[in-house]
Scaffold this motif. Sequence first.
Motif, short mmCIF file in Angstrom:
data_model
loop_
_atom_site.label_atom_id
_atom_site.label_comp_id
_atom_site.label_asym_id
_atom_site.label_seq_id
_atom_site.Cartn_x
_atom_site.Cartn_y
_atom_site.Cartn_z
N SER A 61 57.42 55.29 -22.64
CA SER A 61 57.14 54.24 -21.76
C SER A 61 58.26 54.02 -20.97
CB SER A 61 56.74 52.94 -22.34
OG SER A 61 56.67 51.90 -21.47
N GLN A 96 44.09 64.24 -19.03
CA GLN A 96 44.20 62.88 -19.38
C GLN A 96 42.77 62.31 -19.29
OE1 GLN A 96 47.66 61.42 -17.29
NE2 GLN A 96 48.45 60.94 -19.28
N LEU A 141 52.75 51.88 -25.06
CA LEU A 141 51.73 52.69 -24.65
C LEU A 141 50.35 52.37 -24.99
CD1 LEU A 141 54.19 55.91 -25.44
CD2 LEU A 141 53.49 55.00 -23.19
N THR A 142 49.46 52.64 -24.15
CA THR A 142 47.77 52.39 -24.64
C THR A 142 47.70 53.59 -25.24
OG1 THR A 142 47.09 53.03 -22.69
CG2 THR A 142 47.95 50.67 -22.66
N LYS A 190 54.70 62.13 -14.47
CA LYS A 190 53.95 60.68 -14.93
C LYS A 190 52.52 60.76 -15.45
CE LYS A 190 53.42 58.84 -10.58
NZ LYS A 190 53.98 57.66 -9.59
N GLN A 224 46.73 56.47 -22.69
CA GLN A 224 47.88 57.14 -22.44
C GLN A 224 48.42 58.27 -23.37
OE1 GLN A 224 50.50 53.80 -21.64
NE2 GLN A 224 50.02 53.88 -19.44
N TYR A 225 47.93 58.15 -24.69
CA TYR A 225 48.66 59.25 -25.67
C TYR A 225 47.49 59.60 -26.44
CZ TYR A 225 48.02 55.02 -28.85
OH TYR A 225 47.64 53.66 -29.65
N ASN A 229 43.73 63.02 -24.06
CA ASN A 229 45.01 63.78 -23.71
C ASN A 229 45.20 64.97 -24.24
OD1 ASN A 229 46.53 61.25 -22.16
ND2 ASN A 229 45.34 60.18 -23.84
N THR A 255 54.48 55.90 -17.44
CA THR A 255 54.72 56.81 -18.39
C THR A 255 55.61 58.18 -17.96
OG1 THR A 255 52.59 57.88 -18.03
CG2 THR A 255 52.62 56.35 -19.77
N TRP A 264 49.41 57.84 -14.82
CA TRP A 264 49.89 56.44 -15.08
C TRP A 264 51.23 56.17 -14.22
CZ3 TRP A 264 45.82 54.45 -17.03
CH2 TRP A 264 45.10 55.28 -17.91
N TYR A 274 55.84 62.38 -19.24
CA TYR A 274 55.53 63.37 -20.17
C TYR A 274 56.74 64.48 -19.81
CZ TYR A 274 51.17 60.86 -20.70
OH TYR A 274 50.20 59.80 -20.86
#
Length: 210
Positions: free
Chosen positions: A161, A121, A167-168, A133, A171-172, A178, A139, A136, A141
């Motif tokens: 989320s 990340q 989601l920002t 998570k 984060q993605y 990522n 979140t 974060w 995954y």
Amino acid sequence: MKNYSLFKISGLMACVFFLLSCSAEDGAIGPQGPQGEPGATGPQGEQGLQGEQGPAGVDGQNGQDGTDGEDGTANIIFSEWMRADWNDVDTAQLKTMHVPITEISSDELRRRTLVYMYLGQFGSNSRYPMPGKGRWSNTWYSFSFGSTTPGFEGIIIRLESTNGVDLTEFQYSGDRGNIFRYILIPESAQAGKLNYSDYEAVKAFYNLPD
């Protein structure tokens, strides 16, 4: 004439009688004669010459050392690090991406293979196991594999989320660092004592490249 013969015979007999009456002790023993020289010893025969030792044989040429083989990865299957690409579902609070698996069949993937996913990340060099998570707090995954949707066989990665907040991109987004990697471990290569949630331990055990 007869008197002469009788006298002659009487004298002869007297001589014989005198000789017979003498013993061996009466006369002195004469000196011992000189010892004869010993005969010469014949020459000793010469010893035969020992045969010469033949030259040593030439050593054979040493064979060439074989090339060391590369360290194996125990027949596991692994991907390169893949940037996030939400190619299935892409909404503000839910995202999914399909990752096709072509190395093994879906049946083998489902029934006889351990499937692990790891996450990298933004802003961190750590590798996180999935499901989880990540770094974060809001979140999650996760992933599924096998024949999960009609017409697709492989792995589906899911990000959602957990607090109802959008989601920002940190984060993605793949552009924000990522990334994902899968490792498929068939039955023959599974290690019961290995902590698969520790990516660095898995990497070292199976000799994975970065």
